[in-house]
Scaffold this active site. Sequence first.
Site, PDB file in Angstrom:
ATOM      1  N   ARG A 262      -5.459   6.686   9.571  1.00 57.53           N
ATOM      2  CA  ARG A 262      -4.187   6.324   8.928  1.00 57.53           C
ATOM      3  C   ARG A 262      -2.888   6.638   9.580  1.00 57.53           C
ATOM      4  O   ARG A 262      -2.981   7.846   9.770  1.00 57.53           O
ATOM      5  CB  ARG A 262      -4.229   6.944   7.608  1.00 57.53           C
ATOM      6  CG  ARG A 262      -5.678   6.496   6.688  1.00 57.53           C
ATOM      7  CD  ARG A 262      -6.011   7.325   5.408  1.00 57.53           C
ATOM      8  NE  ARG A 262      -7.092   7.001   5.045  1.00 57.53           N
ATOM      9  CZ  ARG A 262      -7.191   6.468   3.480  1.00 57.53           C
ATOM     10  NH1 ARG A 262      -6.368   5.814   3.130  1.00 57.53           N
ATOM     11  NH2 ARG A 262      -8.636   6.237   3.197  1.00 57.53           N
TER      12      ARG A 262
ATOM     13  N   GLY B  69      -4.454   4.019  -2.314  1.00 59.34           N
ATOM     14  CA  GLY B  69      -3.589   4.954  -2.482  1.00 59.34           C
ATOM     15  C   GLY B  69      -2.485   5.066  -1.679  1.00 59.34           C
ATOM     16  O   GLY B  69      -1.439   5.862  -1.783  1.00 59.34           O
ATOM     17  N   GLN B  70      -2.106   4.121  -0.777  1.00 56.05           N
ATOM     18  CA  GLN B  70      -1.371   4.202   0.263  1.00 56.05           C
ATOM     19  C   GLN B  70       0.258   4.081  -0.610  1.00 56.05           C
ATOM     20  O   GLN B  70       0.242   3.416  -1.601  1.00 56.05           O
ATOM     21  CB  GLN B  70      -1.367   2.969   1.173  1.00 56.05           C
ATOM     22  CG  GLN B  70      -2.630   2.694   2.087  1.00 56.05           C
ATOM     23  CD  GLN B  70      -2.838   4.067   3.099  1.00 56.05           C
ATOM     24  OE1 GLN B  70      -1.605   4.318   3.369  1.00 56.05           O
ATOM     25  NE2 GLN B  70      -3.742   4.369   3.389  1.00 56.05           N
ATOM     26  N   LYS B  71       1.250   4.530   0.152  1.00 57.16           N
ATOM     27  CA  LYS B  71       2.635   4.453  -0.521  1.00 57.16           C
ATOM     28  C   LYS B  71       2.942   3.037  -1.069  1.00 57.16           C
ATOM     29  O   LYS B  71       3.383   2.896  -2.034  1.00 57.16           O
ATOM     30  CB  LYS B  71       3.433   5.136   0.539  1.00 57.16           C
ATOM     31  CG  LYS B  71       4.690   5.681  -0.196  1.00 57.16           C
ATOM     32  CD  LYS B  71       5.569   6.483   0.866  1.00 57.16           C
ATOM     33  CE  LYS B  71       5.640   7.652   0.630  1.00 57.16           C
ATOM     34  NZ  LYS B  71       6.472   8.389   1.872  1.00 57.16           N
ATOM     35  N   LEU B  73       1.152   0.913  -1.937  1.00 52.39           N
ATOM     36  CA  LEU B  73       0.337   0.206  -2.993  1.00 52.39           C
ATOM     37  C   LEU B  73       0.442   0.821  -4.322  1.00 52.39           C
ATOM     38  O   LEU B  73       0.035   0.346  -5.397  1.00 52.39           O
ATOM     39  CB  LEU B  73      -1.278   0.494  -2.698  1.00 52.39           C
ATOM     40  CG  LEU B  73      -1.629  -0.420  -1.587  1.00 52.39           C
ATOM     41  CD1 LEU B  73      -3.262  -0.272  -1.384  1.00 52.39           C
ATOM     42  CD2 LEU B  73      -1.549  -1.879  -1.595  1.00 52.39           C
TER      43      LEU B  73
END
Lengths: 354, 184
Positions: A262, B69-71, B73
Amino acid sequence: MSLAMETSPSQGNGDEKPSETVKIPDRLLKRDQARLEEAERRKDIKEGRSVTEEKSDFFSTTFNTERATIDELLSICTEANRENATKILEEATVKTQQLQKFLNDSMMFLTPYELRQAQATLQVLLSTISEKRDDILPKKKFAFKSRNVKSKPAESPSTSITELPKSASNRDTDADAAVTPVQCVFSNVDSQVLIKRADEIQQQDVLLTHLTNCKVRLLGSPSTLHIKHVRDCEIMSGPVSSSVFVDQCTGSTLAFPCQQLRTHNTKDTQIYLHVTSRAIIEDCQGVSFAPLTWTYSNMDADFAVSGLDKNRNNWDQVDDFNWLAFDTPSPNWTVIPVSDRKTSWDDLVPASSE
Amino acid sequence: MGLLTILKKMKHKEREMRLLMLGLDNAGKTTILKKFNGEDVSTISPTLGFNIKTLEHRGFKLNIWDVGGQKSLRSYWRNYFESTDGLVWVVDSADRLRLEDCRQELSALLTEERLAGATLLVFANKQDLPGSLSKEAIQEAMALDDIKTHHWCIIGCSAVTGENLLMGVDWLLDDIAARIFTTE
Protein backbone atom coordinates in the site's frame (compact mmCIF):
# COMPACT_ATOMS: atom_id res chain seq x y z
CA MET A 1 -70.21 -52.82 4.02
CA SER A 2 -72.84 -55.41 3.39
CA LEU A 3 -75.39 -52.79 4.15
CA ALA A 4 -74.02 -50.67 1.42
CA MET A 5 -74.28 -53.56 -0.95
CA GLU A 6 -77.92 -54.00 -0.19
CA THR A 7 -78.92 -50.40 -0.21
CA SER A 8 -76.99 -49.24 -3.18
CA PRO A 9 -79.32 -50.62 -5.80
CA SER A 10 -82.30 -48.99 -4.16
CA GLN A 11 -80.66 -45.63 -4.03
CA GLY A 12 -81.46 -45.36 -7.63
CA ASN A 13 -78.49 -43.83 -9.23
CA GLY A 14 -80.51 -44.37 -12.26
CA ASP A 15 -77.86 -44.63 -14.88
CA GLU A 16 -75.33 -46.69 -12.89
CA LYS A 17 -75.39 -50.39 -13.31
CA PRO A 18 -75.77 -52.43 -10.10
CA SER A 19 -72.61 -54.38 -10.79
CA GLU A 20 -70.58 -51.18 -10.61
CA THR A 21 -72.04 -50.02 -7.31
CA VAL A 22 -71.08 -53.32 -5.79
CA LYS A 23 -67.45 -52.66 -6.70
CA ILE A 24 -67.21 -49.39 -4.76
CA PRO A 25 -66.69 -50.89 -1.31
CA ASP A 26 -64.02 -53.11 -2.79
CA ARG A 27 -62.19 -50.10 -4.07
CA LEU A 28 -62.63 -48.39 -0.74
CA LEU A 29 -61.23 -51.39 1.00
CA LYS A 30 -58.22 -51.41 -1.25
CA ARG A 31 -57.67 -47.73 -0.73
CA ASP A 32 -57.95 -48.09 3.00
CA GLN A 33 -55.43 -50.90 2.89
CA ALA A 34 -53.07 -48.79 0.81
CA ARG A 35 -53.45 -45.87 3.18
CA LEU A 36 -52.57 -48.04 6.16
CA GLU A 37 -49.56 -49.45 4.39
CA GLU A 38 -48.41 -46.00 3.44
CA ALA A 39 -48.73 -44.82 7.03
CA GLU A 40 -46.77 -47.82 8.23
CA ARG A 41 -44.10 -47.17 5.67
CA ARG A 42 -43.79 -43.51 6.68
CA LYS A 43 -43.51 -44.44 10.30
CA ASP A 44 -40.69 -46.83 9.49
CA ILE A 45 -38.83 -44.19 7.57
CA LYS A 46 -39.27 -41.69 10.32
CA GLU A 47 -37.95 -44.10 12.91
CA GLY A 48 -35.04 -44.98 10.69
CA ARG A 49 -34.15 -41.35 10.32
CA SER A 50 -34.28 -40.27 13.94
CA VAL A 51 -30.66 -40.82 14.87
CA THR A 52 -29.44 -40.86 18.41
CA GLU A 53 -27.63 -37.54 17.93
CA GLU A 54 -30.96 -35.81 17.64
CA LYS A 55 -32.33 -36.84 20.98
CA SER A 56 -32.09 -34.10 23.50
CA ASP A 57 -30.84 -36.42 26.29
CA PHE A 58 -27.94 -37.32 24.04
CA PHE A 59 -27.26 -33.61 23.65
CA SER A 60 -27.39 -32.81 27.34
CA THR A 61 -25.22 -35.80 28.26
CA THR A 62 -22.54 -34.96 25.73
CA PHE A 63 -22.71 -31.26 26.47
CA ASN A 64 -22.30 -31.79 30.19
CA THR A 65 -19.46 -34.27 29.80
CA GLU A 66 -17.58 -31.86 27.58
CA ARG A 67 -18.27 -29.02 29.93
CA ALA A 68 -16.95 -31.03 32.87
CA THR A 69 -13.76 -31.73 30.91
CA ILE A 70 -13.24 -28.05 30.25
CA ASP A 71 -13.97 -27.17 33.87
CA GLU A 72 -11.39 -29.68 34.97
CA LEU A 73 -8.84 -28.27 32.53
CA LEU A 74 -9.45 -24.81 33.89
CA SER A 75 -9.16 -25.93 37.49
CA ILE A 76 -5.71 -27.44 37.00
CA CYS A 77 -4.62 -24.33 35.19
CA THR A 78 -3.11 -22.28 38.00
CA GLU A 79 -0.26 -19.86 38.35
CA ALA A 80 1.92 -22.65 39.73
CA ASN A 81 2.46 -24.37 36.40
CA ARG A 82 2.75 -21.35 34.23
CA GLU A 83 4.57 -23.11 31.41
CA ASN A 84 1.73 -25.57 31.00
CA ALA A 85 -0.94 -22.96 31.51
CA THR A 86 -0.71 -21.60 27.99
CA LYS A 87 -1.16 -25.03 26.51
CA ILE A 88 -4.04 -25.89 28.77
CA LEU A 89 -5.79 -22.61 28.09
CA GLU A 90 -5.35 -23.18 24.39
CA GLU A 91 -6.86 -26.63 24.70
CA ALA A 92 -9.75 -25.30 26.76
CA THR A 93 -10.43 -22.63 24.18
CA VAL A 94 -10.48 -25.14 21.36
CA LYS A 95 -12.77 -27.43 23.31
CA THR A 96 -15.10 -24.55 24.06
CA GLN A 97 -15.24 -23.63 20.43
CA GLN A 98 -16.04 -27.22 19.53
CA LEU A 99 -18.78 -27.18 22.12
CA GLN A 100 -20.21 -24.02 20.60
CA LYS A 101 -20.18 -25.72 17.21
CA PHE A 102 -21.90 -28.76 18.65
CA LEU A 103 -24.56 -26.51 20.12
CA ASN A 104 -25.01 -24.72 16.80
CA ASP A 105 -25.44 -28.04 15.02
CA SER A 106 -27.91 -29.28 17.59
CA MET A 107 -30.04 -26.16 17.61
CA MET A 108 -32.68 -27.61 15.31
CA PHE A 109 -34.08 -30.04 17.81
CA LEU A 110 -33.47 -28.31 21.13
CA THR A 111 -36.16 -26.55 23.10
CA PRO A 112 -35.64 -22.82 23.58
CA TYR A 113 -35.01 -23.42 27.27
CA GLU A 114 -32.23 -25.93 26.64
CA LEU A 115 -30.73 -23.64 24.06
CA ARG A 116 -30.67 -20.69 26.44
CA GLN A 117 -29.19 -22.77 29.22
CA ALA A 118 -26.46 -24.13 26.98
CA GLN A 119 -25.60 -20.70 25.65
CA ALA A 120 -25.40 -19.28 29.16
CA THR A 121 -23.08 -22.12 30.16
CA LEU A 122 -20.85 -21.41 27.18
CA GLN A 123 -20.71 -17.72 28.05
CA VAL A 124 -19.58 -18.58 31.56
CA LEU A 125 -16.89 -20.88 30.19
CA LEU A 126 -15.64 -18.25 27.78
CA SER A 127 -15.42 -15.57 30.41
CA THR A 128 -13.69 -17.95 32.82
CA ILE A 129 -11.12 -18.73 30.16
CA SER A 130 -10.45 -15.09 29.44
CA GLU A 131 -10.21 -14.32 33.16
CA LYS A 132 -7.74 -17.14 33.60
CA ARG A 133 -5.77 -15.89 30.67
CA ASP A 134 -5.61 -12.39 32.10
CA ASP A 135 -4.60 -13.76 35.51
CA ILE A 136 -1.95 -16.18 34.44
CA LEU A 137 -0.56 -14.60 31.33
CA PRO A 138 -0.88 -10.88 31.89
CA LYS A 139 -0.05 -8.86 28.82
CA LYS A 140 2.56 -6.21 29.14
CA LYS A 141 0.81 -3.10 30.24
CA PHE A 142 1.44 -0.35 27.75
CA ALA A 143 1.52 3.27 28.76
CA PHE A 144 2.37 6.33 26.83
CA LYS A 145 3.87 7.99 29.89
CA SER A 146 6.88 5.76 30.27
CA ARG A 147 8.99 7.63 27.78
CA ASN A 148 12.34 6.85 29.36
CA VAL A 149 11.76 3.11 29.13
CA LYS A 150 11.63 3.20 25.40
CA SER A 151 15.18 4.29 24.74
CA LYS A 152 16.25 0.75 25.55
CA PRO A 153 14.41 -1.11 22.77
CA ALA A 154 15.42 1.60 20.36
CA GLU A 155 19.09 1.17 21.01
CA SER A 156 19.36 -2.56 21.43
CA PRO A 157 18.89 -3.43 17.74
CA SER A 158 21.66 -1.18 16.59
CA THR A 159 24.43 -3.71 16.81
CA SER A 160 25.27 -3.57 13.14
CA ILE A 161 27.73 -1.34 11.43
CA THR A 162 25.80 1.83 12.05
CA GLU A 163 25.16 3.04 15.52
CA LEU A 164 22.06 5.15 15.72
CA PRO A 165 23.04 8.65 16.67
CA LYS A 166 22.45 9.15 20.35
CA SER A 167 20.30 12.15 19.72
CA ALA A 168 18.05 10.22 17.38
CA SER A 169 16.37 8.08 19.99
CA ASN A 170 15.59 11.06 22.15
CA ARG A 171 14.43 13.33 19.41
CA ASP A 172 10.74 12.70 19.42
CA THR A 173 9.36 16.18 19.56
CA ASP A 174 7.93 16.11 16.04
CA ALA A 175 4.44 15.25 14.87
CA ASP A 176 4.73 11.59 15.81
CA ALA A 177 5.79 12.42 19.32
CA ALA A 178 2.97 10.50 20.95
CA VAL A 179 4.36 7.34 19.49
CA THR A 180 6.70 4.90 21.13
CA PRO A 181 8.87 2.65 19.02
CA VAL A 182 7.65 -0.72 17.86
CA GLN A 183 9.83 -3.76 18.24
CA CYS A 184 12.18 -2.67 15.46
CA VAL A 185 12.47 1.01 14.67
CA PHE A 186 14.99 2.87 12.65
CA SER A 187 14.33 6.57 12.55
CA ASN A 188 15.83 10.02 12.24
CA VAL A 189 18.91 9.02 10.34
CA ASP A 190 20.67 11.05 7.66
CA SER A 191 23.12 9.84 5.01
CA GLN A 192 24.05 6.48 6.47
CA VAL A 193 24.07 2.82 5.62
CA LEU A 194 21.76 0.70 7.76
CA ILE A 195 22.04 -3.05 7.56
CA LYS A 196 19.83 -5.27 9.66
CA ARG A 197 20.14 -9.02 9.77
CA ALA A 198 17.70 -11.81 10.44
CA ASP A 199 18.43 -12.01 14.16
CA GLU A 200 17.02 -8.52 14.61
CA ILE A 201 14.13 -8.42 12.18
CA GLN A 202 13.01 -12.02 11.54
CA GLN A 203 9.19 -12.04 11.77
CA GLN A 204 9.25 -8.69 13.56
CA ASP A 205 7.25 -5.63 12.62
CA VAL A 206 9.71 -3.11 11.29
CA LEU A 207 9.24 0.64 11.09
CA LEU A 208 11.50 2.99 9.12
CA THR A 209 10.77 6.70 9.56
CA HIS A 210 12.40 10.05 8.92
CA LEU A 211 15.29 8.75 6.87
CA THR A 212 17.12 10.96 4.41
CA ASN A 213 19.68 9.86 1.87
CA CYS A 214 20.17 6.47 3.51
CA LYS A 215 20.81 3.01 2.17
CA VAL A 216 18.85 0.41 4.07
CA ARG A 217 19.18 -3.36 3.74
CA LEU A 218 16.91 -5.64 5.74
CA LEU A 219 18.40 -9.10 5.31
CA GLY A 220 15.65 -11.22 6.79
CA SER A 221 11.92 -11.74 6.70
CA PRO A 222 9.98 -9.06 8.61
CA SER A 223 6.36 -9.90 9.37
CA THR A 224 5.29 -6.43 8.32
CA LEU A 225 7.06 -3.26 7.20
CA HIS A 226 6.13 0.42 7.55
CA ILE A 227 8.06 3.08 5.66
CA LYS A 228 7.13 6.68 6.45
CA HIS A 229 8.65 10.12 5.82
CA VAL A 230 11.52 8.95 3.69
CA ARG A 231 13.48 11.00 1.18
CA ASP A 232 16.20 10.05 -1.33
CA CYS A 233 16.74 6.61 0.14
CA GLU A 234 17.43 3.16 -1.23
CA ILE A 235 15.52 0.63 0.84
CA MET A 236 15.68 -3.11 0.21
CA SER A 237 14.09 -5.79 2.30
CA GLY A 238 13.83 -9.54 2.36
CA PRO A 239 10.40 -11.19 1.96
CA VAL A 240 7.70 -9.49 4.08
CA SER A 241 5.07 -12.00 5.23
CA SER A 242 2.11 -9.63 5.14
CA SER A 243 1.76 -6.04 4.03
CA VAL A 244 4.19 -3.22 3.34
CA PHE A 245 2.85 0.25 4.08
CA VAL A 246 4.59 3.20 2.44
CA ASP A 247 3.63 6.79 3.26
CA GLN A 248 5.26 10.16 2.42
CA CYS A 249 8.15 8.81 0.43
CA THR A 250 10.01 10.94 -2.13
CA GLY A 251 12.75 10.35 -4.66
CA SER A 252 13.59 6.91 -3.39
CA THR A 253 14.16 3.40 -4.66
CA LEU A 254 12.45 0.52 -2.90
CA ALA A 255 12.80 -3.23 -3.45
CA PHE A 256 11.15 -6.10 -1.60
CA PRO A 257 8.91 -9.14 -1.93
CA CYS A 258 5.66 -8.89 0.04
CA GLN A 259 2.08 -10.07 0.16
CA GLN A 260 0.47 -6.63 -0.23
CA LEU A 261 1.83 -3.17 -0.94
CA ARG A 262 0.00 0.00 0.00
CA THR A 263 1.63 3.21 -1.19
CA HIS A 264 0.44 6.65 -0.09
CA ASN A 265 1.51 10.25 -0.76
CA THR A 266 4.57 9.09 -2.59
CA LYS A 267 6.39 10.93 -5.37
CA ASP A 268 9.04 10.05 -7.92
CA THR A 269 9.86 6.68 -6.47
CA GLN A 270 10.92 3.46 -8.14
CA ILE A 271 9.65 0.22 -6.72
CA TYR A 272 11.21 -3.14 -7.64
CA LEU A 273 8.49 -5.41 -6.48
CA HIS A 274 7.49 -8.99 -5.92
CA VAL A 275 3.90 -8.96 -4.67
CA THR A 276 1.74 -12.07 -4.33
CA SER A 277 -1.63 -10.32 -4.11
CA ARG A 278 -1.82 -6.67 -5.17
CA ALA A 279 -0.08 -3.32 -4.97
CA ILE A 280 -2.10 -0.15 -4.62
CA ILE A 281 -1.25 3.54 -4.78
CA GLU A 282 -3.19 6.46 -3.36
CA ASP A 283 -2.37 10.16 -3.70
CA CYS A 284 0.83 9.29 -5.52
CA GLN A 285 2.63 10.75 -8.52
CA GLY A 286 5.47 9.51 -10.64
CA VAL A 287 5.67 6.08 -9.07
CA SER A 288 7.19 3.44 -11.33
CA PHE A 289 7.26 -0.31 -10.97
CA ALA A 290 9.49 -3.14 -12.13
CA PRO A 291 9.85 -6.78 -11.10
CA LEU A 292 12.23 -7.42 -8.24
CA THR A 293 15.83 -7.79 -9.33
CA TRP A 294 17.58 -7.38 -6.01
CA THR A 295 18.61 -10.50 -4.17
CA TYR A 296 20.91 -11.62 -1.37
CA SER A 297 22.53 -14.85 -0.36
CA ASN A 298 19.88 -16.11 2.06
CA MET A 299 16.81 -14.85 0.23
CA ASP A 300 15.40 -18.27 -0.69
CA ALA A 301 15.42 -19.40 2.91
CA ASP A 302 13.72 -16.15 3.95
CA PHE A 303 11.10 -16.71 1.27
CA ALA A 304 10.33 -19.99 2.98
CA VAL A 305 10.12 -18.24 6.36
CA SER A 306 7.74 -15.61 5.00
CA GLY A 307 5.42 -18.14 3.41
CA LEU A 308 5.25 -16.12 0.19
CA ASP A 309 4.82 -17.82 -3.15
CA LYS A 310 7.96 -17.21 -5.12
CA ASN A 311 6.27 -18.04 -8.40
CA ARG A 312 3.44 -15.57 -8.14
CA ASN A 313 4.35 -11.97 -8.84
CA ASN A 314 1.67 -9.39 -9.68
CA TRP A 315 4.09 -6.45 -9.72
CA ASP A 316 2.41 -4.77 -12.69
CA GLN A 317 -1.18 -5.04 -11.42
CA VAL A 318 -1.38 -1.78 -9.56
CA ASP A 319 -4.69 -0.34 -8.36
CA ASP A 320 -4.76 3.45 -8.20
CA PHE A 321 -7.45 4.51 -5.71
CA ASN A 322 -7.55 7.95 -7.27
CA TRP A 323 -8.11 6.60 -10.76
CA LEU A 324 -11.18 4.46 -11.05
CA ALA A 325 -11.58 4.56 -14.83
CA PHE A 326 -11.26 1.08 -16.27
CA ASP A 327 -10.46 1.90 -19.87
CA THR A 328 -7.72 4.51 -19.48
CA PRO A 329 -4.57 3.72 -17.51
CA SER A 330 -3.73 5.81 -14.46
CA PRO A 331 -1.29 8.68 -15.12
CA ASN A 332 0.13 8.31 -11.63
CA TRP A 333 2.21 5.20 -12.18
CA THR A 334 4.23 3.60 -14.95
CA VAL A 335 6.20 0.49 -15.69
CA ILE A 336 9.95 1.06 -15.80
CA PRO A 337 11.10 0.21 -19.34
CA VAL A 338 13.20 -2.94 -19.45
CA SER A 339 16.27 -1.04 -20.64
CA ASP A 340 16.09 1.36 -17.69
CA ARG A 341 15.73 -1.25 -15.00
CA LYS A 342 18.47 -1.48 -12.48
CA THR A 343 19.93 -4.97 -12.33
CA SER A 344 23.04 -4.49 -10.24
CA TRP A 345 22.90 -3.14 -6.74
CA ASP A 346 25.64 -1.86 -4.50
CA ASP A 347 26.85 -4.80 -2.50
CA LEU A 348 26.90 -3.15 0.87
CA VAL A 349 26.83 -6.25 2.94
CA PRO A 350 30.50 -7.08 3.37
CA ALA A 351 31.40 -3.45 3.85
CA SER A 352 32.13 -2.86 7.48
CA SER A 353 32.83 0.84 7.52
CA GLU A 354 31.25 3.56 5.51
CA MET B 1 -49.40 -4.51 21.32
CA GLY B 2 -47.24 -1.50 20.61
CA LEU B 3 -45.62 -0.76 17.32
CA LEU B 4 -42.21 -1.49 18.79
CA THR B 5 -43.27 -4.98 19.76
CA ILE B 6 -44.57 -5.61 16.26
CA LEU B 7 -41.33 -4.40 14.75
CA LYS B 8 -39.29 -6.51 17.13
CA LYS B 9 -41.39 -9.54 16.26
CA MET B 10 -40.82 -8.98 12.59
CA LYS B 11 -37.08 -8.73 13.14
CA HIS B 12 -37.19 -11.79 15.33
CA LYS B 13 -38.78 -13.82 12.61
CA GLU B 14 -36.03 -12.89 10.22
CA ARG B 15 -33.26 -13.35 12.80
CA GLU B 16 -31.18 -11.27 10.48
CA MET B 17 -28.52 -8.74 11.39
CA ARG B 18 -26.60 -6.24 9.38
CA LEU B 19 -23.02 -5.65 10.47
CA LEU B 20 -20.83 -2.92 9.03
CA MET B 21 -17.08 -3.37 9.25
CA LEU B 22 -14.96 -0.23 8.97
CA GLY B 23 -11.49 0.96 9.90
CA LEU B 24 -8.40 2.51 8.35
CA ASP B 25 -6.78 0.81 5.38
CA ASN B 26 -4.44 -2.06 6.22
CA ALA B 27 -6.33 -2.77 9.45
CA GLY B 28 -7.31 -6.28 8.36
CA LYS B 29 -11.05 -5.96 7.75
CA THR B 30 -11.18 -8.25 4.74
CA THR B 31 -8.90 -10.74 6.45
CA ILE B 32 -11.22 -10.85 9.46
CA LEU B 33 -14.21 -11.38 7.20
CA LYS B 34 -12.57 -14.13 5.19
CA LYS B 35 -11.09 -15.86 8.21
CA PHE B 36 -14.47 -15.81 9.94
CA ASN B 37 -15.96 -17.35 6.84
CA GLY B 38 -13.22 -19.97 6.68
CA GLU B 39 -11.65 -18.76 3.44
CA ASP B 40 -8.02 -18.49 2.40
CA VAL B 41 -6.52 -15.25 3.72
CA SER B 42 -3.17 -15.34 1.91
CA THR B 43 -4.38 -13.89 -1.38
CA ILE B 44 -6.29 -10.85 -0.15
CA SER B 45 -5.78 -7.63 -2.08
CA PRO B 46 -6.43 -4.14 -0.74
CA THR B 47 -10.19 -3.63 -1.02
CA LEU B 48 -11.15 -1.41 -3.92
CA GLY B 49 -14.83 -1.03 -3.14
CA PHE B 50 -16.50 -3.43 -0.73
CA ASN B 51 -17.22 -7.07 0.08
CA ILE B 52 -20.47 -8.51 1.39
CA LYS B 53 -20.80 -11.89 3.02
CA THR B 54 -23.95 -13.49 4.29
CA LEU B 55 -23.31 -16.20 6.78
CA GLU B 56 -25.17 -18.20 9.37
CA HIS B 57 -23.93 -18.12 12.92
CA ARG B 58 -25.76 -19.33 16.03
CA GLY B 59 -28.98 -19.39 14.07
CA PHE B 60 -28.63 -15.78 12.98
CA LYS B 61 -28.23 -14.68 9.43
CA LEU B 62 -25.42 -12.14 9.39
CA ASN B 63 -24.98 -9.73 6.53
CA ILE B 64 -21.46 -8.44 6.94
CA TRP B 65 -20.39 -5.44 4.89
CA ASP B 66 -16.68 -4.84 4.60
CA VAL B 67 -15.96 -1.47 3.02
CA GLY B 68 -12.47 -0.43 1.89
CA GLY B 69 -10.63 1.86 4.27
CA GLN B 70 -8.38 3.83 1.92
CA LYS B 71 -8.62 7.57 2.43
CA SER B 72 -10.27 8.02 -0.96
CA LEU B 73 -12.98 5.52 -0.04
CA ARG B 74 -13.84 6.84 3.41
CA SER B 75 -16.23 9.44 2.04
CA TYR B 76 -18.31 6.56 0.68
CA TRP B 77 -18.68 4.89 4.07
CA ARG B 78 -21.84 6.89 4.70
CA ASN B 79 -23.59 5.03 1.89
CA TYR B 80 -23.54 1.91 4.02
CA PHE B 81 -24.82 3.33 7.32
CA GLU B 82 -28.53 2.68 6.79
CA SER B 83 -30.10 0.06 9.08
CA THR B 84 -26.82 -1.10 10.56
CA ASP B 85 -27.31 -3.19 13.70
CA GLY B 86 -23.66 -3.52 14.62
CA LEU B 87 -20.52 -1.58 13.78
CA VAL B 88 -17.22 -3.44 13.80
CA TRP B 89 -14.28 -1.05 14.02
CA VAL B 90 -10.99 -2.70 13.15
CA VAL B 91 -7.69 -1.25 14.42
CA ASP B 92 -4.21 -2.24 13.31
CA SER B 93 -2.64 -2.57 16.77
CA ALA B 94 0.85 -2.36 15.31
CA ASP B 95 0.29 0.88 13.40
CA ARG B 96 1.12 3.38 16.11
CA LEU B 97 1.70 6.23 13.72
CA ARG B 98 -1.94 6.38 12.69
CA LEU B 99 -3.68 5.76 16.01
CA GLU B 100 -4.71 9.40 16.17
CA ASP B 101 -6.19 9.22 12.64
CA CYS B 102 -7.95 6.09 13.70
CA ARG B 103 -9.42 7.73 16.81
CA GLN B 104 -10.67 10.72 14.82
CA GLU B 105 -12.34 8.61 12.14
CA LEU B 106 -14.10 6.54 14.78
CA SER B 107 -15.33 9.50 16.78
CA ALA B 108 -16.66 11.07 13.57
CA LEU B 109 -18.58 7.86 12.85
CA LEU B 110 -20.13 7.79 16.28
CA THR B 111 -21.76 11.17 15.75
CA GLU B 112 -23.59 9.80 12.70
CA GLU B 113 -27.30 9.81 13.28
CA ARG B 114 -27.87 6.71 11.18
CA LEU B 115 -25.44 4.72 13.33
CA ALA B 116 -26.96 5.97 16.56
CA GLY B 117 -28.54 2.67 17.53
CA ALA B 118 -25.69 0.42 16.51
CA THR B 119 -23.59 -1.62 18.91
CA LEU B 120 -19.85 -1.00 18.58
CA LEU B 121 -17.28 -3.78 18.60
CA VAL B 122 -13.65 -2.70 18.39
CA PHE B 123 -11.21 -5.34 17.20
CA ALA B 124 -7.63 -4.60 18.26
CA ASN B 125 -6.30 -6.67 15.39
CA LYS B 126 -2.82 -8.03 14.63
CA GLN B 127 -2.13 -9.17 18.17
CA ASP B 128 0.08 -11.82 16.61
CA LEU B 129 2.69 -9.18 15.75
CA PRO B 130 5.39 -8.84 18.39
CA GLY B 131 5.22 -5.04 18.36
CA SER B 132 1.47 -4.73 18.64
CA LEU B 133 -0.16 -2.67 21.36
CA SER B 134 -2.36 -4.42 23.89
CA LYS B 135 -6.09 -3.96 23.77
CA GLU B 136 -5.85 -1.81 26.91
CA ALA B 137 -3.46 0.54 25.13
CA ILE B 138 -5.77 0.74 22.12
CA GLN B 139 -8.70 1.38 24.43
CA GLU B 140 -6.83 4.33 25.88
CA ALA B 141 -5.56 5.63 22.53
CA MET B 142 -9.05 5.44 21.01
CA ALA B 143 -10.52 7.11 24.11
CA LEU B 144 -13.18 4.42 24.20
CA ASP B 145 -14.05 5.17 27.80
CA ASP B 146 -15.44 8.50 26.66
CA ILE B 147 -18.07 6.82 24.49
CA LYS B 148 -21.42 7.18 26.18
CA THR B 149 -23.66 6.98 23.14
CA HIS B 150 -23.13 3.37 22.12
CA HIS B 151 -22.72 -0.01 23.72
CA TRP B 152 -19.11 -0.91 23.05
CA CYS B 153 -16.56 -3.61 23.72
CA ILE B 154 -12.91 -4.01 22.69
CA ILE B 155 -11.40 -7.39 21.92
CA GLY B 156 -7.79 -8.15 21.05
CA CYS B 157 -7.67 -10.50 18.11
CA SER B 158 -5.61 -11.80 15.25
CA ALA B 159 -7.27 -12.23 11.90
CA VAL B 160 -4.35 -14.31 10.66
CA THR B 161 -4.60 -16.90 13.43
CA GLY B 162 -8.32 -16.43 14.02
CA GLU B 163 -7.77 -15.82 17.73
CA ASN B 164 -10.76 -14.27 19.52
CA LEU B 165 -12.71 -13.48 16.34
CA LEU B 166 -15.53 -15.72 17.43
CA MET B 167 -15.58 -14.26 20.91
CA GLY B 168 -15.96 -10.76 19.51
CA VAL B 169 -18.73 -11.63 17.11
CA ASP B 170 -20.54 -13.57 19.82
CA TRP B 171 -20.48 -10.57 22.12
CA LEU B 172 -21.80 -8.40 19.30
CA LEU B 173 -24.62 -10.83 18.53
CA ASP B 174 -25.63 -11.09 22.17
CA ASP B 175 -25.73 -7.34 22.57
CA ILE B 176 -27.71 -6.78 19.40
CA ALA B 177 -30.08 -9.65 20.11
CA ALA B 178 -30.81 -8.34 23.58
CA ARG B 179 -31.68 -5.01 22.04
CA ILE B 180 -33.74 -5.79 18.96
CA PHE B 181 -35.24 -9.19 19.59
CA THR B 182 -37.90 -9.79 22.18
CA THR B 183 -37.21 -12.65 24.53
CA GLU B 184 -40.12 -14.99 24.30
